[in-house]
Design a protein around this motif. Structure first.
Motif, PDB file in Angstrom:
ATOM      1  N   THR A 134       7.145   7.227  -8.626  1.00 21.41           N
ATOM      2  CA  THR A 134       7.488   5.909  -9.246  1.00 21.41           C
ATOM      3  C   THR A 134       7.818   4.683  -8.047  1.00 21.41           C
ATOM      4  OG1 THR A 134       8.878   7.364 -10.730  1.00 21.41           O
ATOM      5  CG2 THR A 134       9.413   4.810 -10.526  1.00 21.41           C
ATOM      6  N   TYR A 135       7.186   3.701  -8.542  1.00 19.31           N
ATOM      7  CA  TYR A 135       7.124   2.433  -7.602  1.00 19.31           C
ATOM      8  C   TYR A 135       8.058   1.443  -8.267  1.00 19.31           C
ATOM      9  CZ  TYR A 135       2.879   4.985  -6.871  1.00 19.31           C
ATOM     10  OH  TYR A 135       1.950   6.100  -6.551  1.00 19.31           O
ATOM     11  N   VAL A 136       9.119   1.018  -7.284  1.00 19.00           N
ATOM     12  CA  VAL A 136      10.109   0.369  -7.750  1.00 19.00           C
ATOM     13  C   VAL A 136      10.041  -0.827  -6.734  1.00 19.00           C
ATOM     14  CG1 VAL A 136      12.841   0.041  -7.982  1.00 19.00           C
ATOM     15  CG2 VAL A 136      11.606   2.302  -8.410  1.00 19.00           C
ATOM     16  N   GLY A 137      10.224  -1.937  -7.283  1.00 17.53           N
ATOM     17  CA  GLY A 137      10.156  -3.285  -6.336  1.00 17.53           C
ATOM     18  C   GLY A 137      10.031  -4.619  -7.203  1.00 17.53           C
ATOM     19  N   HIS A 138       9.507  -4.414  -8.482  1.00 17.80           N
ATOM     20  CA  HIS A 138       9.326  -5.626  -9.246  1.00 17.80           C
ATOM     21  C   HIS A 138      10.487  -5.959  -9.648  1.00 17.80           C
ATOM     22  CE1 HIS A 138       5.033  -6.620  -8.588  1.00 17.80           C
ATOM     23  NE2 HIS A 138       4.766  -5.546  -8.815  1.00 17.80           N
ATOM     24  N   SER A 139      10.883  -7.241 -10.136  1.00 13.74           N
ATOM     25  CA  SER A 139      12.054  -7.681 -10.849  1.00 13.74           C
ATOM     26  C   SER A 139      12.124  -7.986 -12.369  1.00 13.74           C
ATOM     27  CB  SER A 139      12.745  -8.971 -10.148  1.00 13.74           C
ATOM     28  OG  SER A 139      11.817  -9.860 -10.510  1.00 13.74           O
ATOM     29  N   LYS A 140      10.449  -8.084 -12.865  1.00 15.90           N
ATOM     30  CA  LYS A 140      10.299  -8.107 -14.493  1.00 15.90           C
ATOM     31  C   LYS A 140       9.043  -7.071 -14.500  1.00 15.90           C
ATOM     32  CE  LYS A 140      11.899 -12.784 -15.156  1.00 15.90           C
ATOM     33  NZ  LYS A 140      11.531 -14.008 -15.655  1.00 15.90           N
ATOM     34  N   TRP A 141       8.573  -7.176 -15.766  1.00 19.11           N
ATOM     35  CA  TRP A 141       7.812  -6.181 -16.338  1.00 19.11           C
ATOM     36  C   TRP A 141       6.299  -6.188 -15.454  1.00 19.11           C
ATOM     37  CZ3 TRP A 141       3.844  -9.645 -17.159  1.00 19.11           C
ATOM     38  CH2 TRP A 141       4.226 -11.090 -17.586  1.00 19.11           C
TER      39      TRP A 141
END
Length: 87
Positions: free
Chosen positions: A7-14
């Motif tokens: 899972t890649y986490v880092g963007h604040s929106k879609w």
């Protein structure tokens, strides 16, 4: 059943777009107006590209050194991946 590998986490929106570069790295374009370069196996964000005034809706890899982004701000931009290669 299928199992999520990473899972890649880092963007604040879609996230609207994902593009593979070379099997080891990929890009994601987001409503937060950024493109992120990821190490596909580790999940580490290698670089964040900023420059659009609205969300990034499309990505296209030109070659292993450059890519194009398309945005709702009615622009497309050509980016160099090379500044992130040293990370």
């Amino acid at each position: 059943s299928e199992e999520c590998i990473q899972t890649y986490v880092g963007h604040s929106k879609w996230i609207a777009s994902v593009a593979n570069i070379d099997g080891k790295r990929h890009l994601t374009g987001s409503g937060d107006k950024t493109v992120k370069l990821w190490n596909t196996m580790t999940g580490k964000c290698l670089c964040t590209y900023e420059g659009h005034s609205l969300g990034v809706y499309s990505l296209s890899v030109v070659d292993t050194r450059t890519f194009l982004s398309g945005s709702l701000d009615e622009t497309s931009k050509l980016w160099s991946i090379s500044p992130c290669l040293s990370l």
